[in-house]
Design a protein around this motif. Structure first.
Motif, PDB file in Angstrom:
ATOM      1  N   MET A   1       0.833  -1.203   0.000  1.00 50.04           N
ATOM      2  CA  MET A   1       0.000   0.000   0.000  1.00 50.04           C
ATOM      3  C   MET A   1       0.866   1.252   0.000  1.00 50.04           C
ATOM      4  O   MET A   1       0.577   2.231  -0.689  1.00 50.04           O
ATOM      5  CB  MET A   1      -0.946  -0.013   1.216  1.00 50.04           C
TER       6      MET A   1
ATOM      7  N   HIS B   1       2.078   1.695  -3.450  1.00 48.04           N
ATOM      8  CA  HIS B   1       0.989   2.155  -4.324  1.00 48.04           C
ATOM      9  C   HIS B   1       0.721   3.643  -4.151  1.00 48.04           C
ATOM     10  O   HIS B   1       0.339   4.342  -5.095  1.00 48.04           O
ATOM     11  CB  HIS B   1      -0.272   1.335  -4.026  1.00 48.04           C
ATOM     12  N   ARG B   2       0.942   4.168  -2.945  1.00 46.25           N
ATOM     13  CA  ARG B   2       0.734   5.600  -2.708  1.00 46.25           C
ATOM     14  C   ARG B   2       1.754   6.440  -3.474  1.00 46.25           C
ATOM     15  O   ARG B   2       1.528   7.615  -3.743  1.00 46.25           O
ATOM     16  CB  ARG B   2       0.829   5.922  -1.218  1.00 46.25           C
TER      17      ARG B   2
ATOM     18  N   VAL C   1       3.539   5.054  -6.366  1.00 46.65           N
ATOM     19  CA  VAL C   1       3.509   4.632  -7.786  1.00 46.65           C
ATOM     20  C   VAL C   1       2.104   4.093  -8.048  1.00 46.65           C
ATOM     21  O   VAL C   1       1.796   2.943  -7.726  1.00 46.65           O
ATOM     22  CB  VAL C   1       4.573   3.550  -8.076  1.00 46.65           C
TER      23      VAL C   1
END
Lengths: 216, 153
Positions: B22, B25-26, B28
């Motif tokens: 996570m 993901h924040r 990329v």
């Protein structure tokens, strides 16, 4: 206010279309659960609610309009019912899938942007269920917080999936999205929102399993 | 009217929010959060299994999410590819070696945190720092650390 069967026809067609994408036929309770997950996530997905209709039932959330819709669609030739069996007089079992006419109807429906958006949400849900196995749909729905809370309290009133405060998944995701969006490269996408809910439900079930094994 | 949220679900959400995947993901957005955690877990397990063979050396790996038919990553391959200076070993989700990229480092000056952090522009890099620490960079930011000594970390 419950949704009439005609309004649920679209949901049933889209749900069976997505299940078909994953080579699945759904029995009546799996169909109910897939449409329930759609309803739960729809609030977060499009920030617009849909009328409440699901009630807690013996075997999970149940909306009679979903069953009426799939029966009507089968009668009209949009849905195929296979493995039909009668357990009791009023309790027929079957597995449902789209017919060719049903698939064409979905293609036509998806020309509408709002319905295409619903289909996209159902595809995201379908991908997450498929990743875990379709037989897990029951435990996934049972760990969903709105249903989980109603079940724990033995509440038989309609499940408040359309209520911003009472749809606990929507609230959880709203908080998660707010935290994510702070200092992130881009705002959380709708797809990640769906993935996050399923990951939370996985984690929740794992916690519950650990608690049960400790107390056993 | 305030409806209490389930404590179990809140702690589950916190746990998900603090996962390495996570955090990556924040930074990329193209990184698939759900499938990404599987890669992180597999890589962590790989280094825990092979840290005795890899020892106290620094190695860099670029993580991608497109499957390939390349050959699997092995400790021997890591050491071999880095023998003439640090390289970035590009991996697919199955930990197969897709490509080798030079980091323009001298043989006696292995890539450190700065070099690998820079190498993570618009991508995700895992940094095996030694027997005890695996670090992740995403788009130039440190996005997670895994203690290889602690199986529960």
């Amino acid at each position: 206010m419950r949704r009439p069967a005609d309004q649920r026809s679209k949901d049933v067609l889209l749900a069976l279309s997505v299940a078909g994408d994953f080579r699945q036929t759904l029995n009546r309770l799996q169909l109910q659960k897939l449409v329930y997950l759609f309803d739960v996530l729809a609030l977060s997905w499009r920030h617009v609610g849909s009328p409440r209709g699901f009630r807690p039932w013996h075997n999970g959330p149940y909306d009679a309009a979903v069953q009426n819709a799939v029966d009507a669609l089968a009668f009209r030739g949009f849905v195929a019912a296979t493995d039909v069996a009668f357990r009791r007089t009023r309790n027929a079992e079957a597995r449902y899938s789209l017919t060719e006419a049903g698939a064409q109807a979905v293609d036509r429906l998806a020309e509408n942007a709002a319905i295409a958006n619903d289909l996209q949400l159902l595809r995201a849900i379908g991908a997450e269920i498929d990743h875990r196995g379709w037989k897990k749909i029951k435990e996934i729905v049972y760990s969903e917080p709105t249903y989980n809370r109603a079940r724990a309290k033995s509440e038989m009133s309609e499940l408040p999936v359309n209520n911003v405060l009472e749809n606990l998944s929507s609230r959880l995701l709203s908080d998660l999205k707010r935290a994510f969006d702070m200092d992130s490269a881009e705002p959380m996408s709708a797809g990640t929102l769906v993935q996050a809910l399923f990951a939370i439900l996985d984690q929740y079930r794992a916690q519950e399993d650990r608690t049960v094994s400790k107390t056993a | 009217m305030e409806i209490p949220q389930s404590g179990g679900h809140l702690s589950a959400a916190e746990a998900i929010f603090s996962t390495v995947s996570m955090k990556i993901h924040r930074r990329v957005s193209a990184w698939d959060f759900a499938r990404g955690q599987t890669i992180i877990d597999a890589l962590t397990a790989f280094f825990r299994r092979h840290r005795d063979e890899l020892g106290e050396h620094s190695f860099g790996f670029e993580l991608t999410q497109t499957a390939s038919t390349a050959s699997p990553l092995t400790p021997r391959r890591i050491v071999k590819e880095n023998r003439n200076g640090s390289v970035l070993i590009q991996l697919d989700p199955g930990l197969n070696v897709v490509a080798i990229k030079s980091l323009n480092c001298a043989k006696d000056d292995p890539a450190d945190e700065g070099v690998l952090s820079d190498a993570s522009a618009n991508s995700v890099v895992a940094h095996y720092e030694g027997r005890s620490l695996l670090r992740f960079y995403a788009n130039g930011f440190v996005s997670g650390r895994v203690n290889l000594d602690d199986p529960s970390a």
